[in-house]
Design an enzyme around this catalytic site. Structure first.
Site, PDB file in Angstrom:
ATOM      1  CB  ALA A  20      -0.930  -0.013   1.215  1.00 21.07           C
ATOM      2  N   GLY A  23       1.712   3.071  -5.728  1.00 21.62           N
ATOM      3  CA  GLY A  23       0.834   2.715  -7.020  1.00 21.62           C
ATOM      4  C   GLY A  23      -0.595   2.399  -6.672  1.00 21.62           C
ATOM      5  N   GLY A  25      -2.060  -0.032  -4.876  1.00 20.39           N
ATOM      6  CA  GLY A  25      -2.167  -0.284  -3.441  1.00 20.39           C
ATOM      7  C   GLY A  25      -2.208   0.965  -2.575  1.00 20.39           C
ATOM      8  CB  SER A 148      -1.812  -8.662 -14.758  1.00 19.28           C
ATOM      9  OG  SER A 148      -1.317  -8.156 -15.841  1.00 19.28           O
ATOM     10  CE1 TYR A 173       3.338  -8.827 -12.552  1.00 21.61           C
ATOM     11  CE2 TYR A 173       2.497  -8.823 -14.803  1.00 21.61           C
ATOM     12  CZ  TYR A 173       2.386  -8.384 -13.382  1.00 21.61           C
ATOM     13  OH  TYR A 173       1.580  -7.364 -13.348  1.00 21.61           O
TER      14      TYR A 173
HETATM   15  N1  NAP Z   1       0.361  -1.227 -13.153  1.00 19.41           N
HETATM   16  C1  NAP Z   1      -0.340  -1.939 -13.982  1.00 19.41           C
HETATM   17  O1  NAP Z   1      -0.338  -1.448 -15.237  1.00 19.41           O
HETATM   18  C2  NAP Z   1      -0.592  -3.308 -13.591  1.00 19.41           C
HETATM   19  C3  NAP Z   1      -1.228  -4.084 -14.690  1.00 19.41           C
HETATM   20  C4  NAP Z   1      -1.634  -5.363 -14.225  1.00 19.41           C
HETATM   21  C5  NAP Z   1      -1.718  -5.785 -12.820  1.00 19.41           C
HETATM   22  N2  NAP Z   1      -1.014  -4.965 -11.956  1.00 19.41           N
HETATM   23  C6  NAP Z   1      -0.987  -5.315 -10.634  1.00 19.41           C
HETATM   24  O2  NAP Z   1      -1.453  -4.364  -9.756  1.00 19.41           O
HETATM   25  C7  NAP Z   1      -0.792  -4.797  -8.443  1.00 19.41           C
HETATM   26  C8  NAP Z   1      -0.120  -3.503  -8.026  1.00 19.41           C
HETATM   27  O3  NAP Z   1       0.905  -3.360  -8.729  1.00 19.41           O
HETATM   28  P1  NAP Z   1       1.339  -1.656  -9.079  1.00 19.41           P
HETATM   29  O4  NAP Z   1       1.291  -1.567 -10.475  1.00 19.41           O
HETATM   30  O5  NAP Z   1       0.761  -0.730  -7.985  1.00 19.41           O
HETATM   31  O6  NAP Z   1       3.007  -1.933  -9.099  1.00 19.41           O
HETATM   32  P2  NAP Z   1       4.113  -0.980  -7.830  1.00 19.41           P
HETATM   33  O7  NAP Z   1       3.853   0.280  -8.023  1.00 19.41           O
HETATM   34  O8  NAP Z   1       5.357  -1.761  -8.284  1.00 19.41           O
HETATM   35  O9  NAP Z   1       3.527  -1.685  -6.142  1.00 19.41           O
HETATM   36  C9  NAP Z   1       3.868  -2.687  -5.786  1.00 19.41           C
HETATM   37  C10 NAP Z   1       3.873  -3.076  -4.410  1.00 19.41           C
HETATM   38  O10 NAP Z   1       3.881  -4.308  -4.092  1.00 19.41           O
HETATM   39  C11 NAP Z   1       5.159  -4.242  -3.048  1.00 19.41           C
HETATM   40  N3  NAP Z   1       5.928  -5.231  -2.965  1.00 19.41           N
HETATM   41  C12 NAP Z   1       6.665  -5.850  -4.009  1.00 19.41           C
HETATM   42  N4  NAP Z   1       7.574  -6.877  -3.421  1.00 19.41           N
HETATM   43  C13 NAP Z   1       6.896  -7.250  -2.152  1.00 19.41           C
HETATM   44  C14 NAP Z   1       7.092  -7.948  -1.096  1.00 19.41           C
HETATM   45  N5  NAP Z   1       8.299  -8.905  -1.285  1.00 19.41           N
HETATM   46  N6  NAP Z   1       6.447  -7.740   0.039  1.00 19.41           N
HETATM   47  C15 NAP Z   1       5.401  -7.074   0.213  1.00 19.41           C
HETATM   48  N7  NAP Z   1       5.363  -5.995  -0.701  1.00 19.41           N
HETATM   49  C16 NAP Z   1       6.041  -6.236  -1.729  1.00 19.41           C
HETATM   50  C17 NAP Z   1       5.728  -2.971  -3.460  1.00 19.41           C
HETATM   51  O11 NAP Z   1       6.518  -2.370  -2.221  1.00 19.41           O
HETATM   52  P3  NAP Z   1       8.126  -1.543  -2.330  1.00 19.41           P
HETATM   53  O12 NAP Z   1       7.524  -0.505  -3.095  1.00 19.41           O
HETATM   54  O13 NAP Z   1       8.764  -1.699  -1.152  1.00 19.41           O
HETATM   55  O14 NAP Z   1       8.769  -2.496  -3.533  1.00 19.41           O
HETATM   56  C18 NAP Z   1       4.859  -2.140  -3.720  1.00 19.41           C
HETATM   57  O15 NAP Z   1       4.155  -1.384  -2.618  1.00 19.41           O
HETATM   58  C19 NAP Z   1       0.127  -5.791  -8.705  1.00 19.41           C
HETATM   59  O16 NAP Z   1      -0.625  -7.308  -8.223  1.00 19.41           O
HETATM   60  C20 NAP Z   1       0.448  -5.899 -10.162  1.00 19.41           C
HETATM   61  O17 NAP Z   1       0.698  -7.133 -10.392  1.00 19.41           O
HETATM   62  C21 NAP Z   1      -0.331  -3.793 -12.406  1.00 19.41           C
END
Ligand code: NAP
Length: 299
Positions: A20, A23, A25, A148, A173
């Site tokens: 959270a 992004g 979260g 995703s 992924y």
């Molecule tokens: N963005 C898109 O276009 C997109 C598209 C399809 C699906 N998604 C999905 O949406 C969800 C959120 O992704 P997002 O786009 O917001 O990505 P993001 O900005 O990279 O955020 C990812 C979050 O997950 C945390 N995280 C990573 N590794 C972790 C671990 N080992 N333990 C606990 N937390 C961890 C990160 O923490 P840190 O900041 O500390 O690394 C960050 O808070 C994901 O499930 C992703 O697969 C995103």
């Protein structure tokens, strides 16, 4: 068009959002806080979580915010987080399994699993399993797991879950976002078989500008952006998760996504593709996860 203005009053609800601090979260947690929920930011980096809380509090929501340190790569960290949460709370209304890694360099978890499989699938499985007794004890509780649009190109390779053979970041992924969707559907089947009341729902945010591309080259990000005709901002990408978390119209076992081909727009029910509906694969994956984590649920 469903937006965060449609979120019902969340006063008195306890919510956990993993990842959270940034992004999707971050936006998911913020919207629930602004709707009155008590939101726990489950993050691996305490400092980043504190900064996120400070930013959220600038908006003076009616809810409250807590931080829990959770590294989904490490099953011991998942256990510690869950034990602490269970000690300190008597209800859990919504668990949002949002956190994930995108396409990191090859690595292993402390328990020797391929890192993406550990963070994106095994960790959320273990977290949900450990919190399940509290979820089942909380009337109307939901588990929202974020997948995703990339799940459609995924395949579960049971012979390579510890990178026994090789590593391909994009392939891992896709595999693990497929695993997240299969987990959601299989959890729903198992909950119903037990006569339990927890609702398991999937959401996928479409194409958004976040840090998920932090390991991608600028050229690869530019190509993605062109393919999707631009990215959405994360507040919009959070809407399918929020819809799944709070809407009275969101149903167990469904996937919600942006209405324009799953890439852009506002929450709509998705047609789940056959690859995610293979019950034999889902059951095998569940068996692997139970053995890897030592957690059997729902029971
Ligand atoms: N963005 C898109 O276009 C997109 C598209 C399809 C699906 N998604 C999905 O949406 C969800 C959120 O992704 P997002 O786009 O917001 O990505 P993001 O900005 O990279 O955020 C990812 C979050 O997950 C945390 N995280 C990573 N590794 C972790 C671990 N080992 N333990 C606990 N937390 C961890 C990160 O923490 P840190 O900041 O500390 O690394 C960050 O808070 C994901 O499930 C992703 O697969 C995103």
């Amino acid at each position: 068009m469903w937006t965060s203005a449609d979120i019902p009053d969340q006063n008195g609800k306890n919510v956990i959002v993993t990842g959270a601090n940034t992004g999707i979260g971050y936006e998911t947690a913020l919207a629930l806080y602004l709707a009155g929920a008590n939101v726990t930011l489950a993050c691996r980096d305490q400092g980043k979580a504190e900064q996120a809380v400070a930013r959220m509090k600038e908006q003076s929501g009616p809810g409250s915010l807590e931080i829990g340190v959770l590294d989904l790569a490490d099953l011991d960290s998942v256990r510690l987080f869950a034990e602490t949460y269970l000690r300190q709370h008597t209800q859990l209304d919504v668990l949002v399994n949002n956190a994930a890694v995108g396409t990191p360099p090859a690595a292993k978890t402390p328990q020797s699993w391929e890192y993406t499989f550990g963070v994106n699938f095994l960790g959320p499985f273990a977290l949900t399993g450990r919190l399940y007794p509290l979820l089942e004890a909380t009337r109307g509780s939901r588990v929202v797991t974020v997948t995703s649009f990339g799940y459609v190109v995924g395949a579960i390779d049971f012979d390579n879950l510890k990178s026994e053979r090789d590593y391909d970041a994009v392939r891992e992924y896709g595999q693990n976002k497929l695993a997240d969707l299969m987990f959601t559907i299989e959890l729903d089947r198992r909950v119903r078989a037990q006569g339990h009341q927890v609702t398991s729902i999937a959401a996928q945010p479409g194409a958004n500008s976040t840090e998920i591309t932090r390991h991608s080259t600028p050229e690869a990000v530019a190509a993605m952006k062109e393919r999707f005709n631009g990215f959405m901002e994360p507040w919009q990408g959070a809407l399918p998760s929020l819809y799944a978390a709070v809407s009275g119209d969101a149903k167990a076992g469904n996937l919600y996504e942006p209405h324009e081909n799953g890439f852009k727009g506002y929450p709509a029910k998705a047609d789940i593709q056959p690859v995610a509906l293979d019950e034999a694969v889902a059951k095998k994956l569940w068996d692997v996860a139970e053995e890897a984590t030592g957690i059997a649920f729902p029971a």
